[in-house]
Design a protein around this motif. Structure first.
Motif, short mmCIF file in Angstrom:
data_model
loop_
_atom_site.label_atom_id
_atom_site.label_comp_id
_atom_site.label_asym_id
_atom_site.label_seq_id
_atom_site.Cartn_x
_atom_site.Cartn_y
_atom_site.Cartn_z
N LEU A 136 0.83 -1.20 0.00
CA LEU A 136 0.00 0.00 0.00
C LEU A 136 0.87 1.26 0.00
CD1 LEU A 136 -2.86 1.22 0.19
CD2 LEU A 136 -2.66 1.03 2.67
N LEU A 137 1.90 1.28 0.84
CA LEU A 137 2.80 2.44 0.89
C LEU A 137 3.60 2.57 -0.40
CD1 LEU A 137 4.01 2.19 4.58
CD2 LEU A 137 2.47 3.90 3.61
N GLY A 142 4.33 6.04 -5.37
CA GLY A 142 4.36 6.34 -6.80
C GLY A 142 3.21 7.20 -7.29
N ARG A 143 2.16 7.37 -6.46
CA ARG A 143 1.00 8.15 -6.88
C ARG A 143 0.59 9.10 -5.77
NH1 ARG A 143 -3.82 4.63 -9.34
NH2 ARG A 143 -4.75 6.71 -9.19
N ALA A 150 -4.70 6.61 1.16
CA ALA A 150 -3.90 5.43 1.53
C ALA A 150 -3.37 5.56 2.95
CB ALA A 150 -2.74 5.27 0.54
N LEU A 151 -2.92 6.75 3.34
CA LEU A 151 -2.38 6.93 4.69
C LEU A 151 -3.48 6.86 5.74
CD1 LEU A 151 0.30 9.70 4.04
CD2 LEU A 151 0.65 7.26 4.39
N THR A 152 -4.66 7.36 5.39
CA THR A 152 -5.79 7.24 6.32
C THR A 152 -6.12 5.77 6.54
OG1 THR A 152 -6.70 9.37 5.65
CG2 THR A 152 -8.22 7.81 6.68
N PHE A 153 -6.18 5.01 5.45
CA PHE A 153 -6.51 3.59 5.56
C PHE A 153 -5.39 2.81 6.27
CE2 PHE A 153 -6.67 -0.73 3.52
CZ PHE A 153 -7.81 -1.14 4.18
N ALA A 154 -4.14 3.16 6.00
CA ALA A 154 -3.02 2.46 6.63
C ALA A 154 -3.00 2.67 8.14
CB ALA A 154 -1.70 2.92 6.01
N GLY A 155 -3.50 3.81 8.60
CA GLY A 155 -3.61 4.04 10.03
C GLY A 155 -2.28 4.35 10.70
N ARG A 157 0.14 2.65 11.80
CA ARG A 157 1.36 1.92 11.45
C ARG A 157 2.07 2.49 10.21
NH1 ARG A 157 1.41 -4.44 13.06
NH2 ARG A 157 0.81 -4.14 15.23
N ALA A 158 1.38 3.35 9.46
CA ALA A 158 2.04 3.96 8.30
C ALA A 158 3.22 4.81 8.75
CB ALA A 158 1.03 4.80 7.52
N VAL A 159 3.01 5.62 9.77
CA VAL A 159 4.11 6.46 10.28
C VAL A 159 5.18 5.60 10.92
CG1 VAL A 159 4.68 8.26 11.97
CG2 VAL A 159 2.61 8.46 10.57
N TRP A 160 4.78 4.57 11.64
CA TRP A 160 5.75 3.66 12.28
C TRP A 160 6.65 3.02 11.22
CZ3 TRP A 160 6.41 -1.75 12.14
CH2 TRP A 160 7.23 -2.28 13.15
N LEU A 161 6.07 2.56 10.13
CA LEU A 161 6.85 1.94 9.06
C LEU A 161 7.71 2.98 8.33
CD1 LEU A 161 4.20 -0.48 7.55
CD2 LEU A 161 6.36 -1.15 8.61
N ALA A 162 7.18 4.19 8.17
CA ALA A 162 7.92 5.23 7.46
C ALA A 162 9.20 5.60 8.19
CB ALA A 162 7.04 6.46 7.27
#
Length: 542
Positions: A136-137, A142-143, A150-155, A157-162
């Motif tokens: 997803l990230l 790329g878009r 996508a970041l809203t849906f990722a929740g 953990r998106a920032v944690w992974l980033a």
């Protein structure tokens, strides 16, 4: 591979580079260090490399182990239904085709369905399966159009992974404050500490959060450090005042008109001009009113225009840009800016109490109509004035498909944005029914998805007319692509009659019928796939 007949000396500290060079050039051209030339040189090179490899590994000093990453945050949202999770994996696995144009076949373009899928999943408040977060990230990387959803849906953990993968740093930039937790807004001490000591992204996030809750408190906080902020930071902070903009912001914005940064001054002037009761709006109304008059000497009332002859210091202070763009006359450039920043209610009072529809219908002398109407369009968009937008749009069935003036497609699209979604759809449907699809693409882009039934029918009917005329479907590929993404999936059954290859008229493009049947098949298949996606996600929360 040690050879006891060939002595190997201890390599020098830079021996590894020497060994690599000898291997690249060959032992006949470069003798390895400490090795005699001859037939045994290749063996000696390998022996020396083996010894040096052991030495390099043994010479590493143990380092302190890095701190273990913090535990990934939990996502409290409901889990995605299994069928929807499988669908998401399919959408993320699809990649855009390498070919451009030509025949696409009947298969749906899964990549283009991902934005709608994410929007609907977010509407239902569902959590992303952890195993799809990397894909997803990667897609959002790329878009840029995918990133917010996508970041809203990722929740969380998106920032944690980033923070663990530099490729996903966009998630930190896109998240207010880089994902840092803001202090409780009632904790004045911590708020002040973050405002004084925080990173720029954290301060922007803090100011925006306070502005959303207490607009005046946010402005007062900004005032405390305004004089010491960098110009580019002042511009970003000032832009945050768009949220909750009101008359109470006027004194601060008036002071910002004297800022040393031209961009800050321009933004302050723009914000003030969006407040019809502001002093700046009043000053602009006086200037613009002096340029526009109503002439009653002819057979019918006519608007006359006398553009300003100079851009004085007061005009510049109020946001008028003195230097005109290349190819643009200075006087018309200044005039347009004055009218754009003038409250639209000024013209009813100035032009004999007429309503917007009557005003835009008045003739304008000396070829000033296009400039005047374009400035009114910008003012209507800035001031979100639906009445003036309707007047400038005019009837969608008008001969020139616009208002009485020269209103471009781009201006119409912006004017439509001030209307309700139903009114927008109705106007664009009328435009298509009268003028077809050749100019409708830009207007369709501002309509709410899924399209309302009258708009959807107008698009399908126009496509059917184009098919019967024998045109090639790729002339309408942009509209067809929009229809696949924006037409209500419930319309699929109504399109079954368009799937057969039509009889081609004598003057039709060769093979066009087969192409149209293929395009409509893809449209129907995509609509039914979207219907399945919606069903898999379940009913939105109330």
């Amino acid at each position: 591979m040690n050879s006891p007949s060939v002595p190997v000396d201890s390599p020098a500290p830079s021996a590894w580079e020497e060994l690599v060079t000898a291997a690249l050039l060959g032992t006949e051209r470069r003798t390895p260090p400490g090795c005699p030339p001859g037939r045994e040189a290749p063996v000696a090179l390998l022996d020396a490399a083996a010894v040096e490899t052991v030495r390099r590994r043994a010479g590493l000093r143990p380092a302190r182990a890095a701190d273990r990453p913090q535990t990934a945050p939990e996502d409290p949202r409901p889990a995605l239904p299994p069928a929807a999770a499988r669908r998401l994996a399919m959408l993320l696995a699809d990649r855009p085709g390498a070919g451009g144009g030509g025949r696409r076949g009947t298969a749906p373009d899964l990549v283009e369905l991902l934005p709608e899928w994410l929007a609907r999943a977010n509407d239902r408040g569902l959590a992303a399966p952890y195993e799809v977060l990397p894909a997803l990230l990667d897609s959002a990387r790329g878009r840029t159009d995918l990133r917010p959803a996508a970041l809203t849906f990722a929740g969380p953990r998106a920032v944690w992974l980033a923070r663990l993968n530099p490729d996903w740093r966009f998630a930190l930039r896109a998240t207010p404050g880089g994902g840092a937790a803001l202090p409780h807004l009632d904790d004045a001490a911590k708020v002040q500490q973050l405002w004084q000591e925080g990173l720029f992204a954290e301060r922007v996030a803090l100011l925006s959060a306070i502005r959303a809750r207490e607009p005046e408190a946010a402005r007062e906080l900004l005032v405390t450090t305004w004089a010491t902020e960098r110009a580019e930071d002042r511009l970003m902070f000032l832009d945050s005042l768009r949220m909750g903009l009101g008359a109470q912001d006027e004194p601060f914005l008036e002071q910002a008109l004297a800022d040393r940064s031209r961009n800050v001054r321009a933004t302050a002037a723009e914000l003030l001009s969006a407040l019809p009761g502001s002093a700046l709006a009043g000053r602009m109304a006086v200037r613009a009113g002096a340029c526009v008059a109503l002439d009653h000497t002819g057979d019918a009332p006519t608007i006359t225009v006398e553009a300003p002859h100079e851009c004085d210091a007061g005009m510049e202070r109020d946001g008028v840009v003195a230097k005109a763009p290349a190819g643009r006359g200075e006087r018309s450039w200044w005039f347009g800016q004055l009218v754009e920043a003038t409250p639209l209610g000024t013209w009813t009072r100035r032009l004999g109490g007429r309503m917007p529809e009557e005003i835009v219908a008045l003739p304008v002398t000396d070829d000033w109509q296009a400039e005047l109407h374009a400035a009114w369009c910008r003012a209507a968009v800035r001031q979100r004035d639906a009445g003036w937008a309707r007047a400038l749009l005019g009837s969608p069935s008008a001969p020139e498909a616009g208002g009485p003036g020269a209103v471009s497609l781009a201006e119409r699209a912006k004017l439509l944005g001030t209307l309700s979604s139903d009114e927008r759809a109705e106007w664009v449907a009328g435009f298509i029914a009268t003028h077809g699809l050749s100019e409708a693409f830009q207007l369709l882009g501002v309509c709410t998805v899924p399209w309302a039934a009258p708009l959807g029918r107008a698009v399908v009917d126009a496509l059917n007319i184009a098919r019967d005329a024998g045109s090639y479907p790729w002339s309408f590929s942009g509209v067809m692509g929009l229809a696949e993404r924006c037409l209500d999936p419930a319309e699929a059954s109504r399109l079954d009659g368009l799937l057969a290859v039509p009889d081609e008229p004598e003057d039709a493009s060769p093979g066009a019928g087969g192409y149209w049947a293929e395009a409509f098949q893809r449209l129907v298949t995509t609509l039914r796939l979207r219907a399945a996606m919606i069903e898999e996600l379940g009913t939105p929360d109330a």
